[in-house]
Structures are given as structure tokens and as C-alpha cells.
Design a protein around this motif. Structure first.
Motif, mmCIF file in Angstrom:
data_model
loop_
_atom_site.group_PDB
_atom_site.id
_atom_site.type_symbol
_atom_site.label_atom_id
_atom_site.label_comp_id
_atom_site.label_asym_id
_atom_site.label_seq_id
_atom_site.Cartn_x
_atom_site.Cartn_y
_atom_site.Cartn_z
ATOM 1 N N GLU A 41 0.821 -1.220 0.000
ATOM 2 C CA GLU A 41 0.000 0.000 0.000
ATOM 3 C C GLU A 41 0.857 1.273 0.000
ATOM 4 N N ASP B 167 -2.397 7.676 -3.310
ATOM 5 C CA ASP B 167 -3.797 7.643 -2.880
ATOM 6 C C ASP B 167 -4.738 8.378 -3.821
ATOM 7 N N ILE B 168 -4.210 9.108 -4.777
ATOM 8 C CA ILE B 168 -5.083 9.834 -5.706
ATOM 9 C C ILE B 168 -5.262 9.041 -6.996
ATOM 10 N N SER B 169 -4.158 8.603 -7.618
ATOM 11 C CA SER B 169 -4.292 7.875 -8.889
ATOM 12 C C SER B 169 -4.402 6.375 -8.674
ATOM 13 N N PHE B 170 -4.106 5.904 -7.467
ATOM 14 C CA PHE B 170 -4.073 4.474 -7.138
ATOM 15 C C PHE B 170 -3.028 3.738 -7.967
ATOM 16 N N GLU B 171 -1.969 4.435 -8.406
ATOM 17 C CA GLU B 171 -0.903 3.803 -9.174
ATOM 18 C C GLU B 171 0.367 3.711 -8.327
ATOM 19 N N THR C 79 0.175 13.857 -9.741
ATOM 20 C CA THR C 79 -1.240 13.874 -9.368
ATOM 21 C C THR C 79 -1.539 14.900 -8.285
ATOM 22 N N GLU D 184 -1.670 18.249 -9.839
ATOM 23 C CA GLU D 184 -2.939 18.412 -10.556
ATOM 24 C C GLU D 184 -4.057 18.823 -9.584
ATOM 25 N N HIS D 185 -4.096 18.180 -8.408
ATOM 26 C CA HIS D 185 -5.101 18.528 -7.398
ATOM 27 C C HIS D 185 -4.888 19.951 -6.886
ATOM 28 N N ARG E 24 -6.197 22.983 -8.769
ATOM 29 C CA ARG E 24 -7.615 23.308 -8.633
ATOM 30 C C ARG E 24 -7.991 23.733 -7.239
ATOM 31 N N ASN E 25 -7.308 23.138 -6.266
ATOM 32 C CA ASN E 25 -7.718 23.348 -4.892
ATOM 33 C C ASN E 25 -6.477 23.262 -4.003
ATOM 34 N N PRO F 107 -5.080 17.233 0.804
ATOM 35 C CA PRO F 107 -6.242 16.361 0.595
ATOM 36 C C PRO F 107 -6.747 15.703 1.877
ATOM 37 N N LEU F 108 -5.891 15.510 2.843
ATOM 38 C CA LEU F 108 -6.324 14.838 4.070
ATOM 39 C C LEU F 108 -6.767 15.813 5.149
ATOM 40 N N ARG G 257 -7.136 19.293 4.696
ATOM 41 C CA ARG G 257 -7.784 20.480 4.136
ATOM 42 C C ARG G 257 -7.135 21.781 4.570
#
Lengths: 166, 287
Positions: B213, B218-222, B240, B243-244, B247-248, B252-253, B255
Motif C-alpha cells: 500500500e 492515494d489519488i491515482s491508485f498507481e 497527481t 494536478e489537485h 484546482r484546490n 487532501p487529508l 484540508r
């Protein structure tokens, strides 16, 4: 329509969902990478609002998923249901943030609050817990007006998240 | 005069090449080389046409000649690698590919090739891994090796019979090449199937086919290539998360506000990813 980026990620999610889903969540259909259907149930038997009910969710993915949120609504009619429907094919859960046409007002589904680490499964779990914690047998205050007049897609609506108590 | 003629012939060759008339193109380039044997581009152009005609050895000769005339020759190394890969020399192909990648990343006007060459480098790595894997699996399963060679023999027999029917005129050249391709593909599928069956029956092998894991974005799952870490210690693939953030600009976890300049490379995790790719690229490539 999903991009190859979205498709790859959705493929991974689908493999996981097909192998195992959390209690009360069932994958119904995922025929392509633009629209999936899932059923959720509320597992708390002490909450009379949702006992023995199954609710159907429709996820619609854009090319920018998971950078942008999926559109998620409670389905009211089966895709091939009677036209016009006499009754709803599927129930829509009673909740002050769920309109009777299935549109959901939940902050994490909004563009600003969405995070790309969320996924189909985590959205389902959030909706389950949103219902579990609710005891109000109510629709949003402007439900009748909203359902009659709304012609927009859920993703184009900016909800006001003023009521953090429910 | 001959330089001018060579240039004219090259232009004719290029025109033929564009129309897919590769044998005509090769003929023009050869005439051009007779006029001027010192232009490395004539050899790379002919190599490219020869690759299209699957004349691997001839293409290699052209690349070598071109490189001897001009050492920093991205195209020649790229074509050379392709011919070497086709001739089942993945190690040589990989060093040619890396040479081409190196020259490409140094050069400013050839960046458009970077994407294709990166893909080719991965393909060579996979071929190299496949070769090693084949050896390993064969050592462990003599039976499998034997069955694989039998399948390969069958394929060769099938292909030579197609060739015979082509010579006698029983088969047109298009039909013959289609049948040859189909035979090669069927054999490959059978071998794949056979290897899978053997792999499934080998418990040690199965365990290795899991991706940890912590190597997955955690964004593209790659599986990550270039992981970067946030202030909170969570790592994402650079492309990735950027890219996030476009926009924002929030974590991600948590905020909390987060910008691209807050990201740091996670070198230890990158090493772990590299190591994983090196040991597993055969199947991780398609994971």
C-alpha cells in the motif's frame, strides 16, 4: 465520460469493490466508467427512520475524477421503470439534507470540500453515517419548491452548508 | 553537385516514407548515400524505413554507421534500441534506449520525443525482466521450459509452412503476414496462460504479486515513480498532487492550505519504488 486517468483509478476501485464491500454497501452495477449504482442500508436498528430500507445511489464520474467529485444522487426510479412512475421505484431516505428527488446536500460532494483521497466506498460510508446520526423525520425546508423548480445538475448547485447540527 | 543530388534524393525518400512506401524510400536513401556517404541523417532515415520493413539487422547497421558519423545522435540510438529489442537483446536495447533518453533530455528542441522514449525505456526494462523471469521460472520448472520450447517449435513450424505456401503462391503476402502474426499471437497467449497456471500453483510466487500500500499513490491508485511528501508526512505522486493543487490548494487529508512549493521529494520512498519496479516490472507494468 472518463479520461484514461479516471478509468485507471476507477478500475482499481472496482477491483476492490468486487472483492469486498463494507457491511450495508452493495455494488449493483458498474457497466462502464461513467455511471455506477450502489445500494446502501443503515445498519443501526435502533433508528426507526431507516429500518429495513435499501437506498439506491447513482455515481456519475467526469473525466476529471478523482480530482473533482463524482455526482452522487439517490435514485428514485429504476432505469427501465414504469413511465410515468406511479410510485417511486426506490425510496429516498428522510433527512434534512436529502431532497425528495434524491439530490443530496453533503459538503464532501461539493467541489470545494471534495478531496481526491475520497473514493466511491468512502462516500457510501459517509452517507451511511450521515443517515445513522439523524433522528429528524424531515426534508430540507424548501424541498417542495426545490423539487418543482430545480432544472440543474447537482454538480452545478452550490449548497449553503449552514446547518452543521444534522 | 552530388551533395545537392543527395539532398534531392533524401527529400524524395522522405516523401515515399510519409506515404508508407518504405521500400521506395529505402531505395532513394541508398542512392542518396552513394552521392554523399558522410551525412548521418541519411542513415537514420534509412534505418527508420528499414525498421518499418522489419529489416532489423540492416537497420542496426545504419544506426551504427550514423553514430560513427555523429556520436550525439538521439534518433540513431532510439532506432538502434528498437532493432535490438526486436532481435531479443533487451540488455543492449535498454542501454541504447537510456542513451537516447539522456541525449533527449539534454536537448531543448527534441523534448517532444521524451514521452515516446520514456515509454520505450519502460518497454526495454520489461523485456529485460521478462528474459530474467523466463530463466528463473525455467530453472524452477523444467517441465514448463520444455512445454514452452515445444510451443515455440510449433510456432516456427507453422510459420515456415506459411512461408512455403506464400512461395508456392497459395497465399498472398498480406494473408501470409496476417497468418504469421496470428500464429505468433496465439503462441504468446498460450505461453502466458501456461506460465500463469504454473505461477498459481507456486505459493511463493503468488505472495510476491502484491503491491504494498505504501508504494501506491492515494489519488491515482498507481505505483509511484516520483513521490513527494506533504507537511503532514503523507506522500503522493508528484504529477497527481500537483494536478489537485492546481484546482484546490489544500492538503487532501487535512484540508489545510498547501501549495506546490510546500512539497518535498521523498527520497527513501522513491528508492523503495525504484527497487519495487526493478524487481517486479514484468507484471507491475500492467498492474
Amino acid at each position: 465520460m472518463a479520461s484514461s486517468f479516471a478509468v485507471k483509478r476507477l478500475q482499481r476501485e472496482l477491483i476492490k469493490l468486487q472483492a469486498q464491500t463494507p457491511p450495508g454497501i452493495t455494488l449493483i452495477s458498474a457497466n462502464d466508467f461513467s455511471e455506477w449504482h450502489l445500494d446502501i442500508r443503515v445498519l443501526d436498528d435502533t433508528n426507526p427512520l431507516y429500518t429495513n430500507q435499501t437506498y439506491r445511489l447513482r455515481f456519475t464520474f467526469s473525466a476529471t475524477y478523482p480530482i473533482e467529485p463524482p455526482e452522487v444522487v439517490f435514485l428514485t426510479r429504476a432505469p427501465n421503470g414504469a413511465d410515468p412512475p406511479v410510485l417511486n421505484d426506490y425510496p429516498v431516505p428522510m433527512h434534512p439534507h436529502v431532497y425528495s428527488n434524491g439530490i443530496i446536500c453533503l459538503d464532501l460532494l461539493d467541489k470545494q470540500a471534495w478531496s481526491p483521497v475520497h473514493n466511491v466506498e468512502s462516500v457510501c460510508i459517509s452517507l451511511q453515517s450521515m443517515l445513522t446520526g439523524n433522528r429528524k423525520n424531515e426534508r430540507p425546508p424548501n424541498d417542495a419548491d426545490f423539487v418543482r423548480s430545480n432544472m440543474r445538475r447537482p454538480r452545478d448547485i452550490s449548497f449553503l452548508f449552514h446547518d452543521e447540527k444534522v | 553537385m552530388s551533395l545537392y543530388q543527395a539532398e534531392q534524393l533524401k527529400e524524395h525518400g522522405n516523401a515515399h516514407f510519409k506515404r508508407g512506401e518504405y521500400d521506395e524510400a529505402i531505395a532513394r536513401y541508398s542512392q542518396a548515400i552513394q552521392q554523399n556517404s558522410n551525412n548521418p541523417l541519411l542513415y537514420t532515415n534509412r534505418a527508420n524505413a528499414r525498421l518499418k520493413m522489419k529489416l532489423w539487422e540492416d537497420a542496426m547497421d545504419d544506426c551504427m554507421r550514423s553514430i560513427s558519423l555523429m556520436a550525439e545522435n538521439m534518433k540513431a540510438f532510439y532506432f538502434l534500441g528498437q532493432a535490438q529489442l526486436e532481435l531479443h537483446h533487451p540488455n543492449e536495447a535498454l542501454s541504447s534506449a537510456l542513451m537516447a533518453y539522456d541525449l533527449c533530455s539534454k536537448s531543448s528542441h527534441q523534448t517532444s520525443s521524451a514521452f515516446a522514449i520514456t515509454g520505450f525505456v519502460l518497454k526495454c526494462k520489461k523485456a529485460k525482466w521478462d528474459l530474467r523471469e523466463k530463466d528463473r521460472v525455467r530453472r524452477r520448472h523444467d517441465l514448463l521450459g520444455e512445454l514452452e520450447s515445444k510451443l515455440e517449435e510449433d510456432k516456427k513450424r507453422e510459420i515456415s509452412s506459411i512461408e512455403e505456401r506464400k512461395v508456392t503462391g497459395e497465399l498472398g503476402s498480406v494473408a501470409a503476414s496476417e497468418e504469421t502474426e496470428a500464429t505468433t499471437e496465439t503462441t504468446q497467449q498460450k505461453i502466458e496462460e501456461l506460465r500463469n497456471s504454473f505461477a498459481i500453483s507456486d505459493p511463493n510466487h503468488l505472495e510476491k504479486r502484491e503491491v504494498p500500500e505504501y508504494l501506491v499513490d492515494d489519488i491515482s491508485f498507481e505505483i509511484m515513480h516520483d513521490p513527494v511528501v506533504t507537511r503532514h508526512g503523507h506522500s503522493y505522486e508528484r504529477a497527481t498532487i500537483v494536478e489537485h493543487l492546481k484546482r484546490n490548494p489544500v492538503d487532501p487529508l487535512t484540508r489545510e492550505p498547501l501549495s506546490v512549493s510546500d512539497l518535498r521529494p521523498n527520497l527513501a520512498l522513491r528508492k523503495a519504488c525504484d527497487e519495487f519496479w526493478n524487481n517486479n516490472s514484468g507484471w507491475a507494468f500492467d498492474w
